[in-house]
Design a protein around this motif. Structure first.
Motif, PDB file in Angstrom:
ATOM      1  N   HIS A  86     -21.733  35.951  28.712  1.00 51.53           N
ATOM      2  CA  HIS A  86     -22.900  36.278  27.792  1.00 51.53           C
ATOM      3  C   HIS A  86     -22.370  37.004  26.605  1.00 51.53           C
ATOM      4  CE1 HIS A  86     -25.850  35.485  30.831  1.00 51.53           C
ATOM      5  NE2 HIS A  86     -25.089  35.929  31.885  1.00 51.53           N
ATOM      6  N   ALA A  87     -21.659  36.038  25.943  1.00 52.51           N
ATOM      7  CA  ALA A  87     -20.886  36.605  24.613  1.00 52.51           C
ATOM      8  C   ALA A  87     -20.396  35.454  23.754  1.00 52.51           C
ATOM      9  CB  ALA A  87     -19.872  37.508  25.151  1.00 52.51           C
ATOM     10  N   VAL A  88     -19.944  35.709  22.792  1.00 51.64           N
ATOM     11  CA  VAL A  88     -18.734  34.778  21.925  1.00 51.64           C
ATOM     12  C   VAL A  88     -17.486  35.403  22.042  1.00 51.64           C
ATOM     13  CG1 VAL A  88     -18.287  34.061  19.434  1.00 51.64           C
ATOM     14  CG2 VAL A  88     -20.566  34.382  20.071  1.00 51.64           C
ATOM     15  N   THR A  89     -16.695  34.848  22.674  1.00 53.34           N
ATOM     16  CA  THR A  89     -15.289  35.262  22.894  1.00 53.34           C
ATOM     17  C   THR A  89     -14.238  34.356  22.420  1.00 53.34           C
ATOM     18  OG1 THR A  89     -14.941  34.250  25.102  1.00 53.34           O
ATOM     19  CG2 THR A  89     -16.156  36.292  24.887  1.00 53.34           C
ATOM     20  N   ARG A  90     -13.094  34.806  22.170  1.00 49.94           N
ATOM     21  CA  ARG A  90     -11.951  34.061  21.452  1.00 49.94           C
ATOM     22  C   ARG A  90     -10.828  34.531  22.510  1.00 49.94           C
ATOM     23  NH1 ARG A  90     -14.537  34.808  16.946  1.00 49.94           N
ATOM     24  NH2 ARG A  90     -14.695  32.974  15.649  1.00 49.94           N
ATOM     25  N   GLN A  91     -10.317  33.376  23.356  1.00 48.55           N
ATOM     26  CA  GLN A  91      -9.242  33.885  24.205  1.00 48.55           C
ATOM     27  C   GLN A  91      -8.079  32.845  24.627  1.00 48.55           C
ATOM     28  OE1 GLN A  91     -12.132  33.297  27.985  1.00 48.55           O
ATOM     29  NE2 GLN A  91      -9.812  33.922  28.665  1.00 48.55           N
ATOM     30  N   TRP A  92      -7.076  32.877  24.957  1.00 48.21           N
ATOM     31  CA  TRP A  92      -6.034  32.288  24.991  1.00 48.21           C
ATOM     32  C   TRP A  92      -5.864  31.356  26.549  1.00 48.21           C
ATOM     33  CZ3 TRP A  92      -2.615  30.602  21.292  1.00 48.21           C
ATOM     34  CH2 TRP A  92      -2.890  30.888  19.933  1.00 48.21           C
ATOM     35  N   PHE A  93      -5.876  30.143  26.420  1.00 51.96           N
ATOM     36  CA  PHE A  93      -5.491  29.440  27.696  1.00 51.96           C
ATOM     37  C   PHE A  93      -4.097  28.686  27.632  1.00 51.96           C
ATOM     38  CE2 PHE A  93     -10.134  29.800  27.541  1.00 51.96           C
ATOM     39  CZ  PHE A  93     -10.619  29.693  28.789  1.00 51.96           C
ATOM     40  N   SER A  94      -3.490  28.367  28.699  1.00 48.46           N
ATOM     41  CA  SER A  94      -2.329  27.674  28.738  1.00 48.46           C
ATOM     42  C   SER A  94      -2.222  26.722  29.692  1.00 48.46           C
ATOM     43  CB  SER A  94      -0.856  28.700  28.642  1.00 48.46           C
ATOM     44  OG  SER A  94      -0.950  28.880  30.169  1.00 48.46           O
ATOM     45  N   LEU A  95      -1.602  25.471  29.373  1.00 47.28           N
ATOM     46  CA  LEU A  95      -1.557  24.460  30.527  1.00 47.28           C
ATOM     47  C   LEU A  95      -0.258  23.816  30.272  1.00 47.28           C
ATOM     48  CD1 LEU A  95      -2.366  21.529  28.955  1.00 47.28           C
ATOM     49  CD2 LEU A  95      -4.700  22.907  28.845  1.00 47.28           C
ATOM     50  N   PRO A  96       0.351  23.132  31.472  1.00 48.46           N
ATOM     51  CA  PRO A  96       1.655  22.458  31.403  1.00 48.46           C
ATOM     52  C   PRO A  96       1.381  21.128  30.744  1.00 48.46           C
ATOM     53  CG  PRO A  96       0.808  22.626  33.440  1.00 48.46           C
ATOM     54  CD  PRO A  96      -0.084  23.335  32.774  1.00 48.46           C
ATOM     55  N   PHE A  97       2.145  20.534  29.925  1.00 46.26           N
ATOM     56  CA  PHE A  97       2.219  19.289  29.367  1.00 46.26           C
ATOM     57  C   PHE A  97       3.423  18.758  28.756  1.00 46.26           C
ATOM     58  CE2 PHE A  97       0.414  15.711  27.218  1.00 46.26           C
ATOM     59  CZ  PHE A  97      -0.559  15.121  28.250  1.00 46.26           C
ATOM     60  N   PRO A  98       3.956  17.690  29.157  1.00 40.99           N
ATOM     61  CA  PRO A  98       5.354  17.141  28.795  1.00 40.99           C
ATOM     62  C   PRO A  98       5.566  17.261  27.092  1.00 40.99           C
ATOM     63  CG  PRO A  98       4.504  15.648  30.464  1.00 40.99           C
ATOM     64  CD  PRO A  98       3.166  16.606  29.908  1.00 40.99           C
ATOM     65  N   ILE A  99       6.754  17.627  26.767  1.00 41.22           N
ATOM     66  CA  ILE A  99       7.255  17.758  25.542  1.00 41.22           C
ATOM     67  C   ILE A  99       6.855  16.442  24.581  1.00 41.22           C
ATOM     68  CG2 ILE A  99       8.871  18.498  24.001  1.00 41.22           C
ATOM     69  CD1 ILE A  99       9.941  20.381  25.902  1.00 41.22           C
ATOM     70  N   LYS A 100       7.292  15.504  25.512  1.00 42.92           N
ATOM     71  CA  LYS A 100       7.314  14.199  24.625  1.00 42.92           C
ATOM     72  C   LYS A 100       6.052  13.585  24.298  1.00 42.92           C
ATOM     73  CE  LYS A 100      12.281  12.995  26.028  1.00 42.92           C
ATOM     74  NZ  LYS A 100      13.088  12.018  26.440  1.00 42.92           N
TER      75      LYS A 100
END
Length: 351
Positions: A86-100
């Protein structure tokens, strides 16, 4: 269920209680949270780091949407911490993904979710990786005189508030406490998922810590040094044991470089001494199911500051009936713990 239930008691206030009742989080825009990483992603590596703005959505659900978009298992998406729905939030997510490989993130269209920044990083974000959170909170009420409100805000700004664990740690109507009682009584922790086990242990520790802190709020010693106390530096990590405290250390305490601490219960001897150790042991005995359960679970004795001093605390009146309060808190601290010393809210939503 145990015969004697552990009750979540009302927590005493440091400054006489709230001034009035407010409407809290009447809309998501009334509660804004910006996560502060405390470091810059490296710009290279096999992980995407995404700064995501979400409105009216919970963190786990957003993580599921990100996983579905790139075609990975939702368990591979990580984040530093949960943020309120119940808010406006800014947060960081991370996920694995091939460099190429790359992703056209402009194609990610989910209501209430915006990706504001994408950057590569060499490792995934883990829980608690971030430095803390910036809060901007709007409160609506028929306030008493502005001078009275601002005087109490000034006290909070200068002295801080008791560093209670927020009510949300204990679940709706204390459900997490009931679950912890059952788990310890049945010795069922080993059969739980890691996440559920973590919730149970955190709940038990929080109950014991809050009870110690509440006792010291009542006798006005929550921000005062007592012989036998353990002190902690502002960084929240480094502590000074009771037997190492001398006059030079006490001078640093008086200069607000150090804070009095309470126990995060676990195995091992208490680091406190004298009357402080007696108090902490007495309170642990009053919730012995939790204290003994934490020891059997293998958690080690740790410490947490009894005082919470919000950083960069400022306020402004948007109207006669709307007060906006902003501040920064390190990770693991609760915005509602700050606000409760000023006002009480008329709904059950907390953060």
């Amino acid at each position: 269920m145990t015969e004697t239930q552990i009750i979540l008691k009302p927590l005493p206030f440091a400054y006489g209680g709230p001034l009035c009742t407010v409407r809290f989080k009447a809309s998501p825009e009334d509660f804004i949270v910006n996560e502060v990483l405390g470091f810059e992603p490296s710009g290279q590596g096999e992980h995407f780091c995404l700064l995501v703005k979400k409105t009216g959505q919970n963190t786990a659900w957003v993580a599921d949407q990100l996983a579905s978009f790139v075609g990975i298992n939702k368990r591979q998406v990580s984040y530093c911490g949960l943020k309120d729905r119940h808010a406006v939030t800014r947060q960081w997510f991370s996920l694995p993904f091939p460099i190429k490989k790359d992703v056209d993130w402009h194609l990610f269209k989910v209501p209430g979710v915006e990706i504001e920044r994408v950057v590569r990083h060499h490792r995934k974000l883990k829980r608690g990786t971030h430095l803390g959170n910036e809060f901007r909170i709007r409160l609506y009420s028929e306030f008493p005189e502005k001078q009275i409100v601002e005087q109490k805000l000034g006290i909070i700004q200068a002295r801080g508030v008791p560093n209670y664990f927020g009510e949300q740690r204990f679940g709706i109507a204390g459900d997490n406490i009931r679950a912890a009682e059952e788990s310890f009584a049945r010795q069922s922790l080993s059969r739980m998922s890691p996440n559920k086990r973590s919730i149970i242990l955190s709940t038990a520790r929080s109950v014991l810590f809050n009870n110690v802190l509440a006792s010291r709020v009542v006798d006005h010693s929550w921000n005062q040094y007592l012989p036998g106390d353990v002190l902690q530096f502002n960084d929240g990590n480094t502590i000074i044991k009771a037997d190492a405290i001398d006059e030079a250390i006490l001078q640093r305490f008086e200069a607000d470089e150090l804070f009095v601490t309470g126990p995060l219960w676990g195995e091992g001897a208490l680091l406190t001494a004298h009357e402080v150790a007696t108090l902490e042991n007495t309170i642990a005995e009053s919730v012995s199911l939790f204290a003994e359960g934490l020891v059997h679970a293998g958690l080690k004795q740790q410490r947490r500051s009894l005082a919470l001093v919000p950083k960069q605390l400022i306020w402004q009146w948007l109207s006669e009936s709307c007060l906006e309060v902003s501040f920064f808190l390190a990770k693991g601290l609760y915005a509602t713990t700050v606000i409760r010393e000023l006002v009480e809210w008329g709904d059950s939503q907390t953060a």
